[in-house]
Design a protein around this motif. Structure first.
Motif, PDB file in Angstrom:
ATOM      1  N   UNK A 242       0.832  -1.205   0.000  1.00 35.14           N
ATOM      2  CA  UNK A 242       0.000   0.000   0.000  1.00 35.14           C
ATOM      3  C   UNK A 242       0.868   1.257   0.000  1.00 35.14           C
ATOM      4  N   UNK A 243       0.393   2.274  -0.686  1.00 31.97           N
ATOM      5  CA  UNK A 243       1.130   3.536  -0.735  1.00 31.97           C
ATOM      6  C   UNK A 243       0.488   4.574   0.177  1.00 31.97           C
ATOM      7  N   UNK A 244       1.289   5.349   0.880  1.00 30.36           N
ATOM      8  CA  UNK A 244       0.714   6.456   1.665  1.00 30.36           C
ATOM      9  C   UNK A 244      -0.113   7.362   0.756  1.00 30.36           C
ATOM     10  N   UNK A 245      -1.240   7.790   1.294  1.00 22.31           N
ATOM     11  CA  UNK A 245      -2.157   8.608   0.517  1.00 22.31           C
ATOM     12  C   UNK A 245      -3.310   7.823  -0.078  1.00 22.31           C
ATOM     13  N   UNK A 246      -3.216   6.478  -0.089  1.00 21.90           N
ATOM     14  CA  UNK A 246      -4.305   5.648  -0.608  1.00 21.90           C
ATOM     15  C   UNK A 246      -5.573   5.905   0.191  1.00 21.90           C
ATOM     16  N   UNK A 247      -6.658   6.162  -0.503  1.00 19.65           N
ATOM     17  CA  UNK A 247      -7.936   6.394   0.183  1.00 19.65           C
ATOM     18  C   UNK A 247      -8.454   5.075   0.755  1.00 19.65           C
ATOM     19  N   UNK A 248      -9.174   5.190   1.851  1.00 17.81           N
ATOM     20  CA  UNK A 248      -9.680   4.015   2.569  1.00 17.81           C
ATOM     21  C   UNK A 248     -11.164   4.191   2.829  1.00 17.81           C
ATOM     22  N   UNK A 249     -11.934   3.147   2.564  1.00 12.01           N
ATOM     23  CA  UNK A 249     -13.345   3.123   2.963  1.00 12.01           C
ATOM     24  C   UNK A 249     -13.444   2.151   4.128  1.00 12.01           C
ATOM     25  N   UNK A 250     -13.730   2.678   5.309  1.00  8.37           N
ATOM     26  CA  UNK A 250     -13.755   1.876   6.537  1.00  8.37           C
ATOM     27  C   UNK A 250     -15.177   1.792   7.084  1.00  8.37           C
ATOM     28  N   UNK A 251     -15.652   0.578   7.274  1.00 11.52           N
ATOM     29  CA  UNK A 251     -16.961   0.366   7.900  1.00 11.52           C
ATOM     30  C   UNK A 251     -16.739  -0.011   9.354  1.00 11.52           C
ATOM     31  N   UNK A 252     -17.398   0.689  10.237  1.00 11.78           N
ATOM     32  CA  UNK A 252     -17.230   0.421  11.648  1.00 11.78           C
ATOM     33  C   UNK A 252     -17.184   1.718  12.438  1.00 11.78           C
ATOM     34  N   UNK A 253     -16.742   1.634  13.689  1.00 14.32           N
ATOM     35  CA  UNK A 253     -16.145   0.477  14.355  1.00 14.32           C
ATOM     36  C   UNK A 253     -17.194  -0.544  14.785  1.00 14.32           C
ATOM     37  N   UNK A 254     -16.750  -1.794  14.849  1.00 19.23           N
ATOM     38  CA  UNK A 254     -17.618  -2.894  15.246  1.00 19.23           C
ATOM     39  C   UNK A 254     -17.008  -3.643  16.429  1.00 19.23           C
ATOM     40  N   UNK A 255     -17.864  -4.360  17.132  1.00 15.22           N
ATOM     41  CA  UNK A 255     -17.392  -5.264  18.166  1.00 15.22           C
ATOM     42  C   UNK A 255     -17.670  -4.804  19.582  1.00 15.22           C
TER      43      UNK A 255
END
Length: 450
Positions: free
Chosen positions: A304-317
């Motif tokens: 992975x390269x710095x700056x890569x966009x992330x789609x994060x679902x959560x937080x869970x648990x």
């Protein structure tokens, strides 16, 4: 090392998990009563088999709606019960759904066949060709049977999550088809305005919960926080930490011990969603996950390269200190299961003992950090090395006798366990043999389904 204890931690009168369980159980029981009352109000059929089929179909529709609710990923429910338990309950209801809908089909066809004095196969053909929306119901039943077969443990373990998830999406089509059938031919539905209002409300609420928990809330959070990779740090030849930053992270309702479904939006990874827990307590500035390369997906994180966009679902648990009931804690980790435990080590209250089970010291991920945190907060860190089947001087390393020897006051601590399934099961079994009540033992499986 100096010991640190918190003062006066008391268990809540009613634990969060108990509260949520009571709410869900009461809601389900109330709907069972409502469905039974609506069925009784519509009057029985002249044929007993047809009546049983109608009742089975109504209960099946109720189970299907509650299955949707359990996997809607609503924050209030998830952080009190945990996705692993909700998924397990969803699966149990799935077996009930298979039986009720199969019973519905068998009883209805058999009942009408008896009335018409014909065979079941001929009667099924007649129903499909003469009654509105029966064909939809048959298609819905087939889709549910296929989903049920793919959700069996044997099949689920051999499918990639993305494959399982894609095929499971057809169950939403089954929901639409089943509801259409119910609207068109369900006697208790068609003949009663109250029944129509009830079923529309029930299905509307279930689908709205799914839409809110699995689409609206994740999209809203990602638009607000705009997650992106800030750094990728190798921890060892096969372990890497990924740092994720974003906007207004101090407003993200996340706790140590929770996990996200991470989707890194690079060209070759955007379609993969992986459940990784946080390996450091959230500080409002960044989030960290630490992953061991055990498959193609996790191994690819190193690139992975710095700056890569992330789609994060959560937080869970629900693997958090919100469920802590005692002044002190015991943390038990195995292998890469140390990641949520490492985050909890910063957050858990009172005096802490950490047992870290690995094959060798070289396999101990984040060991330097663990030593530093333990020293700072006066915790006791014990590294338990050796093959997984190797016993210690008191028998199995995480058995009852060994745990009692390693942590004599274990009965006065909350215990958080995370590791491979076999290790977790052994530790929980040992704690049970020592007499610890379920309220003091916290173990969560970080997975999406199955």
């Amino acid at each position: 090392m100096a010991e640190f204890t918190s003062a006066g931690l008391r268990a809540p009168v009613l634990r969060p998990r108990t509260t949520a369980g009571i709410v869900l159980s009461t809601l389900f029981a109330a709907n069972v009563v409502a469905v039974t009352a609506l069925f009784a109000a519509s009057g029985p059929s002249s044929n007993v088999l047809v009546s049983l089929g109608r009742l089975a179909g109504l209960y099946g529709a109720l189970l299907m709606a509650f299955q949707l609710l359990l996997v809607a990923r609503l924050p209030w429910v998830d952080r009190r019960i945990g996705m692993d338990r909700l998924t397990s309950w969803h699966r149990l209801l799935g077996f009930g759904l298979l039986w009720t809908l199969t019973g519905h089909a068998v009883f209805i066809v058999s009942g009408y066949a008896a009335v018409e004095n014909t065979g079941p196969i001929d009667q099924l053909g007649t129903l499909i060709t003469t009654m509105e929306d029966v064909l939809r119901a048959v298609v819905a039943l087939v889709l549910i049977l296929v989903a049920g077969a793919l959700s069996a443990r044997y099949a689920r373990r051999r499918l990639a999550y993305e494959t399982w998830h894609f095929t499971h999406l057809y169950t939403y089509l089954a929901v639409v088809l089943a509801f259409g059938h119910q609207v068109a031919v369900g006697e208790s539905f068609v003949d009663s305005a109250a029944a129509r209002a009830y079923w529309w409300t029930l299905w509307g609420a279930a689908l709205a919960a799914v839409l809110a928990g699995r689409m609206v809330l994740p999209v809203r959070r990602n638009l607000k926080h705009r997650f992106r990779v800030s750094a990728v740090v190798p921890e060892s030849p096969d372990v890497v930490s990924v740092y994720v930053t974003g906007e207004k992270l101090d407003e993200l309702p996340v706790r140590a011990g929770q996990f996200f479904l991470w989707r890194f939006l690079s060209r070759d990874r955007w379609w993969q969603a992986n459940p990784f827990s946080l390996s450091a307590a959230p500080d409002g500035r960044s989030l960290r996950l630490t992953v061991k390369a055990v498959g193609q997906g996790s191994a690819g994180l190193r690139g992975l390269r710095p700056g890569t966009r992330v789609f994060a679902e959560g937080p869970y648990g629900a693997f958090t200190t919100a469920h802590q009931t005692r002044d002190n804690a015991l943390l038990i980790a195995g292998g890469v299961g140390i990641t949520p435990i490492r985050a909890l080590l910063e957050d858990v209250r009172g005096h802490v003992v950490l047992l870290y089970r690995v094959r060798s010291e070289d396999d101990a991920v984040l060991l330097d950090e663990l030593v530093a945190i333990a020293r700072t907060r006066g915790a006791v860190l014990r590294l338990l090395t050796g093959p997984s089947d190797q016993d210690g001087p008191h028998g199995p390393v995480l058995g009852a006798r060994s745990l009692a020897a390693l942590v004599p006051d274990v009965a006065d601590r909350d215990v958080f366990v995370c590791g491979p399934p076999g290790m977790t099961k052994a530790a929980v079994r040992g704690l049970k043999e020592l007499g610890l009540p379920p309220a003091q033992v916290h173990a969560e499986r970080f997975s999406l389904a199955g």
